[in-house]
Motif scaffolding. Structure first.
Motif, PDB file in Angstrom:
ATOM      1  N   THR A   1       9.576 -29.400  15.668  1.00  0.00           N
ATOM      2  CA  THR A   1      10.160 -29.400  14.333  1.00  0.00           C
ATOM      3  C   THR A   1      11.071 -28.188  14.194  1.00  0.00           C
ATOM      4  N   ILE A   2      12.259 -28.422  13.664  1.00  0.00           N
ATOM      5  CA  ILE A   2      13.220 -27.352  13.398  1.00  0.00           C
ATOM      6  C   ILE A   2      13.611 -27.447  11.932  1.00  0.00           C
ATOM      7  N   VAL A   3      13.579 -26.320  11.239  1.00  0.00           N
ATOM      8  CA  VAL A   3      13.972 -26.264   9.830  1.00  0.00           C
ATOM      9  C   VAL A   3      15.080 -25.238   9.691  1.00  0.00           C
ATOM     10  N   PHE A   4      16.169 -25.612   8.982  1.00  0.00           N
ATOM     11  CA  PHE A   4      17.214 -24.640   8.696  1.00  0.00           C
ATOM     12  C   PHE A   4      17.692 -24.780   7.264  1.00  0.00           C
ATOM     13  N   THR A   5      18.277 -23.700   6.756  1.00  0.00           N
ATOM     14  CA  THR A   5      18.767 -23.642   5.382  1.00  0.00           C
ATOM     15  C   THR A   5      20.251 -23.326   5.396  1.00  0.00           C
ATOM     16  N   ASP A   6      21.007 -24.050   4.579  1.00  0.00           N
ATOM     17  CA  ASP A   6      22.442 -23.801   4.419  1.00  0.00           C
ATOM     18  C   ASP A   6      22.658 -23.378   2.968  1.00  0.00           C
ATOM     19  N   TYR A   7      22.995 -22.119   2.779  1.00  0.00           N
ATOM     20  CA  TYR A   7      23.130 -21.568   1.431  1.00  0.00           C
ATOM     21  C   TYR A   7      24.467 -21.911   0.779  1.00  0.00           C
ATOM     22  N   LYS A   8      25.364 -22.551   1.521  1.00  0.00           N
ATOM     23  CA  LYS A   8      26.672 -22.944   0.982  1.00  0.00           C
ATOM     24  C   LYS A   8      26.860 -24.447   1.117  1.00  0.00           C
ATOM     25  N   ALA A   9      25.840 -25.201   0.769  1.00  0.00           N
ATOM     26  CA  ALA A   9      25.853 -26.646   0.988  1.00  0.00           C
ATOM     27  C   ALA A   9      26.700 -27.410  -0.018  1.00  0.00           C
ATOM     28  N   GLY A  10      26.835 -26.911  -1.220  1.00  0.00           N
ATOM     29  CA  GLY A  10      27.525 -27.679  -2.250  1.00  0.00           C
ATOM     30  C   GLY A  10      26.614 -28.778  -2.777  1.00  0.00           C
ATOM     31  N   SER A  11      27.194 -29.819  -3.349  1.00  0.00           N
ATOM     32  CA  SER A  11      26.380 -30.869  -3.967  1.00  0.00           C
ATOM     33  C   SER A  11      26.100 -32.037  -3.028  1.00  0.00           C
ATOM     34  N   GLN A  12      26.936 -32.249  -2.014  1.00  0.00           N
ATOM     35  CA  GLN A  12      26.761 -33.354  -1.072  1.00  0.00           C
ATOM     36  C   GLN A  12      26.495 -32.791   0.314  1.00  0.00           C
ATOM     37  N   TYR A  13      25.455 -33.277   0.970  1.00  0.00           N
ATOM     38  CA  TYR A  13      25.087 -32.744   2.282  1.00  0.00           C
ATOM     39  C   TYR A  13      24.430 -33.856   3.084  1.00  0.00           C
ATOM     40  N   SER A  35      15.147 -34.920   7.422  1.00  0.00           N
ATOM     41  CA  SER A  35      14.907 -34.844   5.982  1.00  0.00           C
ATOM     42  C   SER A  35      15.779 -33.741   5.394  1.00  0.00           C
ATOM     43  N   THR A  36      16.523 -34.068   4.336  1.00  0.00           N
ATOM     44  CA  THR A  36      17.421 -33.101   3.713  1.00  0.00           C
ATOM     45  C   THR A  36      17.179 -33.052   2.211  1.00  0.00           C
ATOM     46  N   THR A  37      17.058 -31.848   1.676  1.00  0.00           N
ATOM     47  CA  THR A  37      16.993 -31.671   0.225  1.00  0.00           C
ATOM     48  C   THR A  37      18.059 -30.658  -0.171  1.00  0.00           C
ATOM     49  N   VAL A  38      18.710 -30.915  -1.301  1.00  0.00           N
ATOM     50  CA  VAL A  38      19.722 -29.998  -1.812  1.00  0.00           C
ATOM     51  C   VAL A  38      19.345 -29.643  -3.243  1.00  0.00           C
ATOM     52  N   VAL A  42      21.966 -25.314  -2.315  1.00  0.00           N
ATOM     53  CA  VAL A  42      21.288 -24.851  -1.097  1.00  0.00           C
ATOM     54  C   VAL A  42      20.584 -26.042  -0.449  1.00  0.00           C
ATOM     55  N   ALA A  43      20.931 -26.308   0.814  1.00  0.00           N
ATOM     56  CA  ALA A  43      20.314 -27.420   1.543  1.00  0.00           C
ATOM     57  C   ALA A  43      19.226 -26.897   2.469  1.00  0.00           C
ATOM     58  N   THR A  44      18.105 -27.612   2.497  1.00  0.00           N
ATOM     59  CA  THR A  44      17.040 -27.353   3.453  1.00  0.00           C
ATOM     60  C   THR A  44      16.895 -28.618   4.287  1.00  0.00           C
ATOM     61  N   VAL A  45      17.002 -28.459   5.596  1.00  0.00           N
ATOM     62  CA  VAL A  45      16.992 -29.599   6.509  1.00  0.00           C
ATOM     63  C   VAL A  45      15.827 -29.452   7.480  1.00  0.00           C
ATOM     64  N   THR A  46      15.046 -30.505   7.612  1.00  0.00           N
ATOM     65  CA  THR A  46      13.934 -30.535   8.553  1.00  0.00           C
ATOM     66  C   THR A  46      14.227 -31.600   9.601  1.00  0.00           C
ATOM     67  N   LEU A  47      14.227 -31.182  10.861  1.00  0.00           N
ATOM     68  CA  LEU A  47      14.497 -32.079  11.984  1.00  0.00           C
ATOM     69  C   LEU A  47      13.237 -32.178  12.832  1.00  0.00           C
ATOM     70  N   GLU A  48      12.833 -33.398  13.152  1.00  0.00           N
ATOM     71  CA  GLU A  48      11.669 -33.590  14.014  1.00  0.00           C
ATOM     72  C   GLU A  48      12.097 -34.312  15.279  1.00  0.00           C
ATOM     73  N   PHE A  49      11.510 -33.878  16.403  1.00  0.00           N
ATOM     74  CA  PHE A  49      11.825 -34.430  17.715  1.00  0.00           C
ATOM     75  C   PHE A  49      10.535 -34.758  18.445  1.00  0.00           C
ATOM     76  N   ILE A  61      22.691 -30.484  18.491  1.00  0.00           N
ATOM     77  CA  ILE A  61      24.020 -31.006  18.189  1.00  0.00           C
ATOM     78  C   ILE A  61      23.840 -32.024  17.068  1.00  0.00           C
ATOM     79  N   LEU A  62      24.641 -31.907  16.020  1.00  0.00           N
ATOM     80  CA  LEU A  62      24.506 -32.809  14.877  1.00  0.00           C
ATOM     81  C   LEU A  62      25.819 -32.897  14.113  1.00  0.00           C
ATOM     82  N   ARG A  63      25.845 -33.758  13.126  1.00  0.00           N
ATOM     83  CA  ARG A  63      26.990 -33.861  12.228  1.00  0.00           C
ATOM     84  C   ARG A  63      26.527 -33.506  10.827  1.00  0.00           C
ATOM     85  N   ILE A  64      27.299 -32.636  10.180  1.00  0.00           N
ATOM     86  CA  ILE A  64      27.058 -32.281   8.782  1.00  0.00           C
ATOM     87  C   ILE A  64      28.282 -32.743   8.008  1.00  0.00           C
TER      88      ILE A  64
END
Length: 75
Positions: A1-13, A35-38, A42-49, A61-64
């Motif tokens: 599991t990898i979790v990251f936060t984007d503090y400049k996400a805006g309203s659409q992510y 899983s993404t919440t904004v 601020v977006a918080t993204v949880t990636l599971e592998f 590697i991903l697309r935002i």
């Protein structure tokens, strides 16, 4: 599991096409869950592998919002 936060996400992510590359050998693993919440821009993204026991200098590697990104993963 990898979790990251984007503090400049805006309203659409939107996060898509997520791949984990565990080492220089080129083997790739698609995310089993994304899983993404904004909230307040601020977006918080949880990636599971799948469970991986050995890796060296991994990256994701991903697309935002449609733009391809590559991130090194801290071990």
């Amino acid at each position: 599991t990898i979790v990251f936060t984007d503090y400049k996400a805006g309203s659409q992510y939107t996060v898509s096409d997520v791949i984990f590359v565990p080492s220089w050998k080129g083997k790739e693993y698609k995310a089993t869950s994304v899983s993404t919440t904004v909230e307040n821009g601020v977006a918080t993204v949880t990636l599971e592998f799948p469970h991986i026991t050995q890796f060296s200098n991994p990256k994701v590697i991903l697309r935002i919002n449609g733009k391809k990104r590559t991130f090194k993963v801290c071990q």
